[in-house]
Design an enzyme around this catalytic site. Structure first.
Site, PDB file in Angstrom:
ATOM      1  N   ASP A 151      52.895  55.311   9.913  1.00 40.76           N
ATOM      2  CA  ASP A 151      52.777  55.418   8.465  1.00 40.76           C
ATOM      3  C   ASP A 151      51.427  56.057   8.132  1.00 40.76           C
ATOM      4  O   ASP A 151      50.402  55.724   8.719  1.00 40.76           O
ATOM      5  CB  ASP A 151      52.887  54.030   7.810  1.00 40.76           C
ATOM      6  N   ILE A 152      51.424  56.937   7.158  1.00 38.44           N
ATOM      7  CA  ILE A 152      50.206  57.671   6.793  1.00 38.44           C
ATOM      8  C   ILE A 152      49.196  56.770   6.077  1.00 38.44           C
ATOM      9  O   ILE A 152      47.995  57.062   6.090  1.00 38.44           O
ATOM     10  CB  ILE A 152      50.582  58.926   5.953  1.00 38.44           C
ATOM     11  N   ASN A 165      62.415  48.405   2.340  1.00 35.17           N
ATOM     12  CA  ASN A 165      62.400  48.448   0.879  1.00 35.17           C
ATOM     13  C   ASN A 165      63.612  49.238   0.394  1.00 35.17           C
ATOM     14  O   ASN A 165      63.928  50.297   0.948  1.00 35.17           O
ATOM     15  CB  ASN A 165      61.105  49.101   0.395  1.00 35.17           C
ATOM     16  N   GLY A 193      60.823  48.448  -4.208  1.00 35.01           N
ATOM     17  CA  GLY A 193      59.591  49.096  -3.757  1.00 35.01           C
ATOM     18  C   GLY A 193      59.813  50.335  -2.902  1.00 35.01           C
ATOM     19  O   GLY A 193      58.901  50.796  -2.223  1.00 35.01           O
ATOM     20  N   GLN A 194      61.040  50.901  -2.935  1.00 28.70           N
ATOM     21  CA  GLN A 194      61.318  52.093  -2.124  1.00 28.70           C
ATOM     22  C   GLN A 194      60.818  53.346  -2.826  1.00 28.70           C
ATOM     23  O   GLN A 194      61.230  53.630  -3.954  1.00 28.70           O
ATOM     24  CB  GLN A 194      62.832  52.210  -1.867  1.00 28.70           C
ATOM     25  N   HIS A 226      64.290  53.824   5.834  1.00 28.38           N
ATOM     26  CA  HIS A 226      63.241  53.645   6.844  1.00 28.38           C
ATOM     27  C   HIS A 226      62.934  52.173   7.001  1.00 28.38           C
ATOM     28  O   HIS A 226      62.936  51.417   6.042  1.00 28.38           O
ATOM     29  CB  HIS A 226      61.979  54.430   6.488  1.00 28.38           C
ATOM     30  N   HIS A 249      60.008  49.710   8.074  1.00 21.37           N
ATOM     31  CA  HIS A 249      58.588  49.542   8.381  1.00 21.37           C
ATOM     32  C   HIS A 249      58.469  48.502   9.493  1.00 21.37           C
ATOM     33  O   HIS A 249      59.111  47.436   9.414  1.00 21.37           O
ATOM     34  CB  HIS A 249      57.825  48.970   7.176  1.00 21.37           C
TER      35      HIS A 249
HETATM   36  P1  AMP Z   1      58.555  52.868   0.895  1.00 21.52           P
HETATM   37  O1  AMP Z   1      57.653  52.432  -0.212  1.00 21.52           O
HETATM   38  O2  AMP Z   1      59.214  51.736   1.607  1.00 21.52           O
HETATM   39  O3  AMP Z   1      59.521  53.954   0.462  1.00 21.52           O
HETATM   40  O4  AMP Z   1      57.595  53.469   2.007  1.00 21.52           O
HETATM   41  C1  AMP Z   1      57.315  54.814   2.167  1.00 21.52           C
HETATM   42  C2  AMP Z   1      56.227  54.870   3.187  1.00 21.52           C
HETATM   43  O5  AMP Z   1      56.100  56.195   3.645  1.00 21.52           O
HETATM   44  C3  AMP Z   1      54.848  54.461   2.645  1.00 21.52           C
HETATM   45  O6  AMP Z   1      54.346  53.351   3.383  1.00 21.52           O
HETATM   46  C4  AMP Z   1      54.005  55.718   2.848  1.00 21.52           C
HETATM   47  O7  AMP Z   1      52.666  55.445   3.221  1.00 21.52           O
HETATM   48  C5  AMP Z   1      54.760  56.445   3.932  1.00 21.52           C
HETATM   49  N1  AMP Z   1      54.569  57.895   3.934  1.00 21.52           N
HETATM   50  C6  AMP Z   1      54.637  58.734   2.880  1.00 21.52           C
HETATM   51  N2  AMP Z   1      54.419  60.008   3.268  1.00 21.52           N
HETATM   52  C7  AMP Z   1      54.218  59.956   4.613  1.00 21.52           C
HETATM   53  C8  AMP Z   1      53.938  60.951   5.616  1.00 21.52           C
HETATM   54  N3  AMP Z   1      53.818  62.254   5.310  1.00 21.52           N
HETATM   55  N4  AMP Z   1      53.777  60.532   6.893  1.00 21.52           N
HETATM   56  C9  AMP Z   1      53.883  59.222   7.214  1.00 21.52           C
HETATM   57  N5  AMP Z   1      54.157  58.250   6.320  1.00 21.52           N
HETATM   58  C10 AMP Z   1      54.315  58.610   5.045  1.00 21.52           C
END
Ligand code: AMP
Ligand code: ZN
Length: 118
Positions: free
Chosen positions: A32-33, A92, A98-99, A105, A107
Site C-alpha cells: 500500500d502506498i 472495505n 470506506g472503499q 482488494h 488489505h
Molecule cells: P480502500 O480505501 O479500501 O479503497 O483502499 C485503497 C487503498 O489503496 C488505500 O489504502 C491507498 O493507500 C491505496 N492506494 C491508492 N493508490 C495506490 C497506489 N498507486 N499504489 C499502492 N496503493 C495505493
C-alpha cells in the site's frame, strides 16, 4: 476483464508502478502506498471485480485463494505469528464501507503496534 480507467487494473498491467509482493495467474499483491502499519499490502484479483458487493458464486475459488494467501504472505512480509502476532484482513466495500478504489482488494495489515489506524 480489465477497466482502462481503473487504478488497480493499471497497476496489474504495469502501467503504474508498484512495489510487488506476489503474483500468480489469479492475483497480484503490492505494498500500500500509504501504509497504516509496519506491514500493509493489498491482494487484488487480476480480473476487474469492483467490490465484494459484485462477487458471485463463480468467484468463490478466487476469493478462497485470496483469503488463504493472506496468512502466507503476511508471514513472508514480516508479520509476527499467531496468536501473539497476527494481522488484520480488511475488505472495505462501498462508500459507507470506506472503499475508495473500486477494484476489489484485500488489505493485509500487521506488524508490531502502535499502528496509525485500525
Ligand atoms: P480502500 O480505501 O479500501 O479503497 O483502499 C485503497 C487503498 O489503496 C488505500 O489504502 C491507498 O493507500 C491505496 N492506494 C491508492 N493508490 C495506490 C497506489 N498507486 N499504489 C499502492 N496503493 C495505493
Ligand atoms: Zn480494475
Amino acid at each position: 476483464m480489465h477497466d482502462p480507467n481503473c487504478l488497480f487494473c493499471k497497476i496489474i498491467a504495469g502501467q503504474i508502478p508498484s512495489r510487488k509482493v506476489y503474483e500468480d495467474e489469479q492475483v497480484f499483491a503490492f505494498h500500500d502506498i500509504h501504509p497504516w502499519a509496519p506491514v500493509h499490502f493489498l491482494i487484488v484479483p487480476k480480473i476487474h471485480l469492483a467490490s465484494m458487493a459484485s462477487a458471485t458464486p463463480e468467484h468463490a475459488g478466487l476469493l478462497g485463494h485470496m483469503l488463504l494467501l493472506a496468512p502466507k504472505l503476511a508471514m513472508e512480509q514480516g508479520c509476527n505469528p499467531y496468536p501473539e502476532g497476527g494481522y488484520s484482513i480488511v475488505v472495505n466495500t462501498g462508500a459507507e464501507g470506506g472503499q475508495e478504489v473500486h477494484h476489489l482488494h484485500m488489505h493485509v495489515i500487521g506488524g508490531p503496534r502502535p499502528w496509525l489506524r485500525g
